[in-house]
Design a protein around this motif. Structure first.
Motif: not given
Length: 300
Positions: A104-112, A123-132
């Protein structure tokens, strides 16, 4: 000279939230000795023990719990006060920690994210990618994006969108195996099964219900694997419509049984329980909601 009072409060709150000096140090980007020293100086100044150290980690004493609750509110209110003083036009600042499912993040969050960061230069953003489902407090997460029902009824959450689900397959697979016309025909197809969901799919149409137990030689534990298997022409699957937005547009993937409905899986923004929701987290949740709104380029 002792450590800054506000910095000491922030360090103490992070130690309690994470349960250890080492985890707090990682989140604060400092060494563990610096965290230990700050807490020792804080206890010395207050003339009271704030933490109980045991083999199970760190827990606040009664005095420490009272201090933690007041300090946490003070920090959050200070953040809000700074934002108010700068004015809405000044944007947000600091670090925002976000967690989301990888696909979800790869398709709809990170590109935006470039547009969101342009709106808030500080602002800085730390994105933690985890399906759990992860512990938001222990990981220091400000907001997480979750699909489906919420396991914790006390969670502070905001529904961002309703998630329609469909049956998907590639034209190459359908040319080889044929296209199912009814839910019952799915039982004869090779299915990519998402291990976090049941292999019994329940459909409805005009008040009629139809359930089918699907079979498949491949099971995957994450949406990224589900996408990859379908795109490799290995079979059909069910998934949220957002999962195949680019491929549906290009014709690389086809939506099947479009006149039947599956139970939806909604998208939620979930915030840490027991904390005031920060302006940064609220703004990010609103941004994702805008991205996923019908008609927006990020939505199905």
């Amino acid at each position: 000279m002792g450590v800054d009072r506000f910095q000491a409060m922030t360090t103490f709150v992070r130690v309690v939230d994470t349960g250890s000096f080492s985890a707090a140090a990682r989140q604060l980007n400092v060494g563990q000795p610096a965290v230990s020293k700050t807490i020792a100086q804080l206890e010395n100044r207050l003339q009271v023990s704030l933490l109980i150290r045991s083999t199970h980690g760190l827990t606040p004493t009664e005095a420490g719990q009272r201090f933690y609750e007041r300090a946490r509110v003070a920090i959050q209110e200070a953040d809000e006060a700074e934002l108010s003083a700068r004015g809405a036009g000044a944007g947000l600042s600091g670090c925002l920690r976000v967690s989301a499912a990888t696909t979800f993040a790869r398709l709809h969050v990170i590109p935006h994210l470039p547009r969101f960061l342009d709106q808030h230069p500080g602002l800085e953003i730390d994105v933690i990618l985890d399906d759990r489902v992860i512990d938001l407090v222990a990981e220091g997460i400000d907001v997480t994006l979750r699909m489906g029902s919420l396991p914790d009824s006390s969670a502070v959450a905001r529904k961002l969108m309703g998630g329609r689900r469909s049956v998907f397959a590639t034209p190459a697979y359908l040319a080889r195996a044929g296209e199912p016309r009814t839910p019952g025909e799915l039982a004869e197809h090779e299915t990519i099964i998402y291990s976090q969901l049941s292999n019994v799919w329940a459909f409805t149409r005009d008040g009629t219900e139809a359930s089918v137990a699907v079979r498949g030689r491949v099971r995957v534990s994450a949406a990224e694997g589900l996408r990859a298997a379908v795109l490799a022409d290995m079979g059909l699957t069910i998934g949220s419509d957002w999962m195949f937005v680019p491929e549906l547009a290009s014709g690389e993937v086809k939506r099947l049984l479009a006149d039947w409905s599956l139970p939806p899986i909604d998208l939620w923004a979930v915030f840490p329980t027991g904390r005031m929701v920060s302006a940064k987290a609220r703004a990010f949740a609103a941004f994702v909601e805008e991205v996923m709104a019908p008609g927006h380029s990020g939505a199905a």
